[in-house]
Design a protein around this motif. Structure first.
Motif, PDB file in Angstrom:
ATOM      1  N   LEU A  66       0.952  -1.084   0.111  1.00 23.27           N
ATOM      2  CA  LEU A  66       0.164  -0.083   0.130  1.00 23.27           C
ATOM      3  C   LEU A  66       0.729   1.383   0.025  1.00 23.27           C
ATOM      4  N   PRO A  67       1.701   1.411   0.761  1.00 29.92           N
ATOM      5  CA  PRO A  67       2.938   2.692   0.686  1.00 29.92           C
ATOM      6  C   PRO A  67       3.313   2.787  -0.585  1.00 29.92           C
ATOM      7  N   GLY A  68       3.586   1.864  -1.293  1.00 25.81           N
ATOM      8  CA  GLY A  68       4.056   2.015  -2.684  1.00 25.81           C
ATOM      9  C   GLY A  68       2.977   2.429  -3.679  1.00 25.81           C
ATOM     10  N   LEU A  69       1.825   2.033  -3.473  1.00 29.42           N
ATOM     11  CA  LEU A  69       0.668   2.432  -4.458  1.00 29.42           C
ATOM     12  C   LEU A  69       0.277   3.923  -4.212  1.00 29.42           C
ATOM     13  N   VAL A  70       0.531   4.138  -2.731  1.00 26.75           N
ATOM     14  CA  VAL A  70       0.053   5.757  -2.504  1.00 26.75           C
ATOM     15  C   VAL A  70       1.034   6.516  -3.235  1.00 26.75           C
ATOM     16  N   ALA A  71       2.307   6.272  -2.899  1.00 25.50           N
ATOM     17  CA  ALA A  71       3.464   7.147  -3.067  1.00 25.50           C
ATOM     18  C   ALA A  71       3.382   7.259  -4.984  1.00 25.50           C
ATOM     19  N   ALA A  72       2.981   6.021  -5.531  1.00 23.61           N
ATOM     20  CA  ALA A  72       3.001   6.116  -7.161  1.00 23.61           C
ATOM     21  C   ALA A  72       1.798   6.871  -7.604  1.00 23.61           C
ATOM     22  N   ARG A  73       0.544   7.098  -7.033  1.00 20.50           N
ATOM     23  CA  ARG A  73      -0.583   7.882  -7.220  1.00 20.50           C
ATOM     24  C   ARG A  73      -0.966   9.063  -6.890  1.00 20.50           C
ATOM     25  N   THR A  74       0.239   9.617  -6.338  1.00 23.84           N
ATOM     26  CA  THR A  74       0.203  10.935  -5.539  1.00 23.84           C
ATOM     27  C   THR A  74       1.362  11.843  -6.301  1.00 23.84           C
ATOM     28  N   SER A  75       1.063  13.175  -6.173  1.00 20.05           N
ATOM     29  CA  SER A  75       2.308  14.161  -6.576  1.00 20.05           C
ATOM     30  C   SER A  75       2.006  15.389  -5.705  1.00 20.05           C
ATOM     31  N   PRO A  76       3.248  15.626  -4.921  1.00 21.18           N
ATOM     32  CA  PRO A  76       4.310  14.992  -4.721  1.00 21.18           C
ATOM     33  C   PRO A  76       4.095  13.578  -3.815  1.00 21.18           C
ATOM     34  N   SER A  77       4.958  12.785  -3.780  1.00 17.10           N
ATOM     35  CA  SER A  77       4.607  11.283  -3.577  1.00 17.10           C
ATOM     36  C   SER A  77       4.174  11.418  -1.945  1.00 17.10           C
ATOM     37  N   LEU A  78       3.274  10.756  -1.499  1.00 17.15           N
ATOM     38  CA  LEU A  78       2.887  10.898   0.316  1.00 17.15           C
ATOM     39  C   LEU A  78       3.470   9.747   0.756  1.00 17.15           C
ATOM     40  N   ALA A  79       4.132   9.716   1.690  1.00 15.37           N
ATOM     41  CA  ALA A  79       4.560   8.695   2.583  1.00 15.37           C
ATOM     42  C   ALA A  79       3.629   8.433   3.651  1.00 15.37           C
ATOM     43  N   ILE A  80       2.946   7.074   3.681  1.00 15.88           N
ATOM     44  CA  ILE A  80       2.341   6.786   4.624  1.00 15.88           C
ATOM     45  C   ILE A  80       2.801   5.742   5.517  1.00 15.88           C
ATOM     46  N   SER A  81       2.369   5.153   6.665  1.00 18.50           N
ATOM     47  CA  SER A  81       2.889   4.146   7.336  1.00 18.50           C
ATOM     48  C   SER A  81       1.591   3.175   7.498  1.00 18.50           C
TER      49      SER A  81
END
Length: 420
Positions: A66-81
């Motif tokens: 999921l963190p990779g999916l979120v980073a790939a679909r947001t701009s700038p990349s959003l880092a979640i945990s």
């Protein structure tokens, strides 16, 4: 997998999402973006709106990607945990989202933020262009007060306000070097104008707010407004709204405030010390701060209200990033509108050191009154309350005696707090 208690209700920083029918990825991304663009927070996947855990869909039993999916679909990349938790016999996911300094969008260009509806429940809504500018000012990433005001020209400056400006500098001990400058040089020194790509001088927001014509302010800066109200029990003694340029507005307000601010005198030794209902230094600083640090992207007046419980000064726009109710007296000054704040300091209206809050505190504590109360402040507005209780004459006498021993130098705030 760990145990973690689920919050009791949704809020501005807490979101519940049911996953019984597999919550769509694109809607999950949008919900996370809304949190990041507001105050950050956490999204609980597998939890109903009422807080009941019903578990993750079988497709979401493993959320390592999921963190990779979120980073790939947001701009700038959003880092979640992401962490999974067992509760009520089912597995749910807690997705933690940091508050982002820059606005985050979907890769398709959608900007979203959260807000609370009238019933107190949160919702995601589009983030409009002016809200993005407001957010940048909140983080100190942009200075709205230094920007040109669309559609204005130098003709929108009022010659009478220019003269008021020079008189104010003399009256309040501003930077006297400014008095030696001609109008064009003065405009440049205080940031009242900026140049376009063609070299034309045009007014900035700071210039228009300080020396602009009232009709230009009304038309070009519709968010600028000052309200003064005096309430005595259930009676309205004064209730007027004005869109004057700042120096005229402050003068008008003080003129109308003084009749409602009676003053007594206390005999201390050979001297009679004035004891006003509200210290005028604290009053001026509180109002000036509200006008200087308000969010000029938001509609709503700066309100100054005197009632039976005290004086309340409020302005649109919460505390800027890095300033909290806990560090008001200790953090470095962080103005929302740096150019406007600097101009008002040089004019002499606000504290030159940028420590205007100290002056407000001193104006209360010196008379043995309660500390200024900012407790009603939230993300959308700063609300200051100054109690108008009777002064503690014994405490005032102690303070004056201490100041006399130091050749009239005011006691530090820390000392006043300790003595109180």
């Amino acid at each position: 997998m760990s145990n973690q208690s689920i919050p009791s209700t949704e809020s501005l920083t807490v979101e519940f999402k049911s996953d019984r029918k597999r919550y769509p990825d694109n809607e999950l991304i949008e919900a996370l973006i809304g949190l990041a663009n507001t105050e950050g927070g956490e999204l609980w996947l597998g939890v109903e709106d009422n807080g009941t855990p019903t578990g993750l869909h079988e497709a979401h039993q493993n959320l390592l990607g999921l963190p990779g999916l979120v980073a790939a679909r947001t701009s700038p990349s959003l880092a979640i945990s992401v962490t999974q938790h067992e509760t009520g016999g089912v597995s749910v996911a807690r997705i933690q989202v940091p508050k982002s300094r820059s606005e985050v969008a979907t890769t398709s260009g959608m900007y979203l933020r959260r807000r609370l509806k009238q019933d107190g429940t949160p919702e995601n809504i589009p983030m409009l262009p002016h809200e993005r500018s407001s957010r940048a000012s909140h983080f100190g990433l942009a200075d709205t007060s230094a920007q040109p005001v669309a559609g204005t020209t130098l003709a929108d400056f009022d010659p009478l306000e220019r003269e008021r400006l020079r008189q104010t500098i003399r009256q309040y001990g501003g930077d006297r070097v400014l008095l030696e400058l001609d109008d064009e040089a003065l405009d440049g020194a205080l940031g009242f104008t900026t140049r376009t790509d063609t070299g034309e001088r045009v007014p900035t927001l700071t210039g228009l707010l300080v020396i602009g014509r009232e009709e230009a302010l009304r038309e070009r800066v519709p968010t600028h407004e000052l309200a003064f109200q005096v309430l005595a029990r259930e009676n309205v003694a004064f209730n007027e709204f004005r869109r004057f340029p700042l120096l005229k507005a402050l003068e008008w307000l003080e003129t109308n405030f003084r009749p409602h601010n009676p003053e007594n005198e206390v005999q201390i030794g050979l001297f009679r010390v004035p004891v006003p209902k509200v210290d005028m230094g604290a009053f001026r600083e509180a109002v000036a701060n509200a006008l200087v640090h308000r969010d000029y992207h938001r509609l709503g007046a700066v309100h100054v209200r005197m009632d039976d419980s005290g004086l309340t000064v409020s302005n649109p726009g919460g505390l800027v990033e890095g300033v909290t109710l806990q560090n008001l007296l200790t953090t470095e000054p962080r103005p929302r509108n740096p150019l406007l704040a600097d101009a008002m300091k040089r004019i002499g209206i606000v504290e030159r050191s940028g420590r205007g809050v100290d002056k407000i505190y001193r104006g209360m504590l010196r008379f043995g009154r309660p500390e200024p109360d900012y407790s009603r402040t939230d993300h959308s507005s700063v609300i200051l309350q100054l109690a108008t209780v009777a002064a503690d004459e014994v405490f005032l006498k102690l303070v004056v005696e201490q100041e006399n021993q130091q050749n009239g130098i005011s006691l530090p705030i820390d000392t006043l707090i300790v003595l109180a």
